[in-house]
Design a protein around this motif. Sequence first.
Motif, PDB file in Angstrom:
ATOM      1  N   LYS A 252       0.832  -1.189   0.000  1.00 34.75           N
ATOM      2  CA  LYS A 252       0.000   0.000   0.000  1.00 34.75           C
ATOM      3  C   LYS A 252       0.877   1.253   0.000  1.00 34.75           C
ATOM      4  N   CYS A 253       0.494   2.265  -0.746  1.00 30.74           N
ATOM      5  CA  CYS A 253       1.212   3.537  -0.736  1.00 30.74           C
ATOM      6  C   CYS A 253       1.274   4.056   0.692  1.00 30.74           C
ATOM      7  N   SER A 254       2.472   4.302   1.197  1.00 30.93           N
ATOM      8  CA  SER A 254       2.640   4.681   2.605  1.00 30.93           C
ATOM      9  C   SER A 254       2.147   6.086   2.892  1.00 30.93           C
TER      10      SER A 254
ATOM     11  N   VAL B 165      -3.795   3.249  -2.608  1.00 32.26           N
ATOM     12  CA  VAL B 165      -3.507   2.481  -3.819  1.00 32.26           C
ATOM     13  C   VAL B 165      -2.463   1.411  -3.515  1.00 32.26           C
ATOM     14  N   PHE B 166      -2.350   0.424  -4.416  1.00 33.44           N
ATOM     15  CA  PHE B 166      -1.511  -0.743  -4.169  1.00 33.44           C
ATOM     16  C   PHE B 166      -0.571  -0.989  -5.349  1.00 33.44           C
TER      17      PHE B 166
ATOM     18  N   SER C 110       5.105  -4.370  -6.726  1.00 30.71           N
ATOM     19  CA  SER C 110       6.554  -4.325  -6.532  1.00 30.71           C
ATOM     20  C   SER C 110       6.999  -2.878  -6.371  1.00 30.71           C
ATOM     21  N   LYS C 111       8.183  -2.682  -5.825  1.00 29.70           N
ATOM     22  CA  LYS C 111       8.732  -1.330  -5.705  1.00 29.70           C
ATOM     23  C   LYS C 111       8.959  -0.716  -7.069  1.00 29.70           C
ATOM     24  N   ALA C 112       9.313  -1.546  -8.051  1.00 31.87           N
ATOM     25  CA  ALA C 112       9.531  -1.036  -9.403  1.00 31.87           C
ATOM     26  C   ALA C 112       8.249  -0.420  -9.964  1.00 31.87           C
ATOM     27  N   CYS C 113       7.110  -1.073  -9.729  1.00 31.84           N
ATOM     28  CA  CYS C 113       5.834  -0.535 -10.201  1.00 31.84           C
ATOM     29  C   CYS C 113       5.487   0.774  -9.489  1.00 31.84           C
ATOM     30  N   GLN C 114       5.746   0.832  -8.177  1.00 28.22           N
ATOM     31  CA  GLN C 114       5.466   2.058  -7.446  1.00 28.22           C
ATOM     32  C   GLN C 114       6.305   3.213  -7.981  1.00 28.22           C
TER      33      GLN C 114
ATOM     34  N   ALA D 204       2.573   9.754 -12.256  1.00 32.46           N
ATOM     35  CA  ALA D 204       1.127   9.848 -12.490  1.00 32.46           C
ATOM     36  C   ALA D 204       0.344   9.917 -11.177  1.00 32.46           C
ATOM     37  N   HIS D 205       0.826   9.207 -10.163  1.00 33.92           N
ATOM     38  CA  HIS D 205       0.086   9.129  -8.898  1.00 33.92           C
ATOM     39  C   HIS D 205       0.336  10.327  -7.990  1.00 33.92           C
ATOM     40  N   LYS D 206       1.419  11.032  -8.197  1.00 36.60           N
ATOM     41  CA  LYS D 206       1.836  12.095  -7.279  1.00 36.60           C
ATOM     42  C   LYS D 206       0.741  13.128  -7.068  1.00 36.60           C
ATOM     43  N   SER D 207       0.083  13.548  -8.142  1.00 44.77           N
ATOM     44  CA  SER D 207      -0.938  14.599  -8.025  1.00 44.77           C
ATOM     45  C   SER D 207      -2.175  14.129  -7.275  1.00 44.77           C
ATOM     46  N   LEU D 208      -2.364  12.811  -7.179  1.00 46.23           N
ATOM     47  CA  LEU D 208      -3.533  12.254  -6.494  1.00 46.23           C
ATOM     48  C   LEU D 208      -3.227  11.830  -5.073  1.00 46.23           C
ATOM     49  N   CYS D 209      -1.944  11.800  -4.707  1.00 46.34           N
ATOM     50  CA  CYS D 209      -1.514  11.225  -3.428  1.00 46.34           C
ATOM     51  C   CYS D 209      -1.627  12.260  -2.322  1.00 46.34           C
ATOM     52  N   THR D 210      -2.652  12.111  -1.485  1.00 46.95           N
ATOM     53  CA  THR D 210      -2.895  13.055  -0.400  1.00 46.95           C
ATOM     54  C   THR D 210      -2.839  12.322   0.930  1.00 46.95           C
ATOM     55  N   PRO D 211      -1.963  12.753   1.840  1.00 45.57           N
ATOM     56  CA  PRO D 211      -1.901  12.087   3.153  1.00 45.57           C
ATOM     57  C   PRO D 211      -3.214  12.251   3.904  1.00 45.57           C
ATOM     58  N   LEU D 212      -3.626  11.207   4.612  1.00 44.46           N
ATOM     59  CA  LEU D 212      -4.846  11.251   5.399  1.00 44.46           C
ATOM     60  C   LEU D 212      -4.540  10.885   6.834  1.00 44.46           C
TER      61      LEU D 212
END
Length: 523
Positions: free
Chosen positions: A332-334, A339-340, A343-347, A353-361
């Motif tokens: 899971k994105c820490s 999102v999941f 592998s680390k390579a996929c992350q 692409a995911h950076k703009s959607l990644c919001t800490p909760l």
Amino acid sequence: MMSGNDEDSCISVMPDGRRLQLCSQEGADAFLRHTPTGSLFNWFTMNYGVCKRIRSWNNGELNDAAKQQLIMIGFSADSFSSNATPSVFAEAVPDEEIVFWIDYVIDELKRLKNDHGWLRSGTLERHDAFTLHPCISMFKHEAPARLALERGFFKTFAKFIQSRVAPLLPCQDVADTVCLTIGNSFVSLTSKDGIPFDDVKVRQIIGEWESIGMLKEFIRCSTFPQLGDQFHLPPAVLKIYESLSSTCTLLVREKFKPGESCGDTICDIVNGKDGSRMKRKQVMQKLKHLKSLADMLQPQEVHLGYDGKGNKICRNCNKFDITEEFQRKLMKCSRCKQVFYCSKACQKADWKAHKSLCTPLVSYDRRSSDALSQVVLNWAQSNYFPIMQRVVEVCNELNLTKSDVLLELDFMPDESGTAPALQTPVPNFKVYKSNVEKVLPGLKDRYERQMYSGDGRQKQLFGEEAFNAFNSAILDENYEPLRDIFGEQVTMRIRRYLDPDMRPSEAEMDRVRALLNAMEGDF
């Protein structure tokens, strides 16, 4: 200082000879402001000290004069607390006075829960009822509600009501006192000057009441129909139900399911085994909505052949496997925990692409988000056929692709008490033109990746392949693409839903019902 009352007025004769009408704002404010120079307002210790002494006479055996004095004191407290300006009450009445009154009421509740008349009929003598009645107006003020919470009043109040073992209820007058006391307390504890506090305070208060049994007893008592609210619930009572639906979804998920106290109580009320025999229509609508919402919030491993945890898929490469080993392996994105990756390579490859959607909760917001996501996932799985049918229709009517449309759900109850998205047998939802990527950037990541895993197949439920398969079935009556995705059994169910000619006639249904009734009972 002397006080007298009748049914319509409460007059206090002041030391200077003035007669103040406590049932008016002007009189109540003047009464609270009048204290001898250099002293504090001490009406509660003086008068409820008298109540304590009266209660101690003759082992509690009271004559008519003693009972009338208790009624007079209770009526006076109710009158000035109900009519006084909140700012004047807060300024004039010290916390010590309020604590003295609260402790007196707590002691009386402990005594009354063993009263034979109460246990037998759920009623209170008039002088005892006036011990509780001032709670309605006192708890409209912040300090009494806050101090009552601190001193354990609500726990004692819940035990008092519970002393009449369910499904026994208090009489209508006491039930009304319970509802208005709890409702006014909730408003006072969660808002100031009509402005609500943050949601954390709302969840804290309702969560505490649930843990001590007060919320369950409030729900049971609120089923009584009351004079004057045939069309609308009292605002304070309505506020609690609205907060349960909108702010306390985690509590509803955990505590309103079968096997939990509130969950079992609501089921019993809906099924006619608890609550008032003549039930308040507006409350029943709220309870049915909460029951549906609680059911929709529950995690579902498998529903109609679809994987209830289908959003656990690698966001980068779309790799998916229903095996427990693969599901545990997914990371899971820490940061956003939403999102999941396999592998680390996929992350790493997906970060741009995911950076703009990644919001800490924060912890609660994340769990609340997960709970709401579960509602949507379960709803989408339960209503998969009508959703796909409507999406295909809108896309063909407006000449759009699937990615051009947005699905809108409404889980809040309307005026009838029913949430459009929870209507049965067919829910009410909207599909309309919108740029999904601009309106809700994370929508595709969260919901389009639900997977079908029946018969060893692993396909996205709301992906392009499924959309095109439904399109072929609806426009060309070609069900082969659906059969390739879902197999024969599920495809037949889809065909029966889409094609009215495939559905059994009413005569055939009547024959089936007759057979089932003969075997199992009424259908």
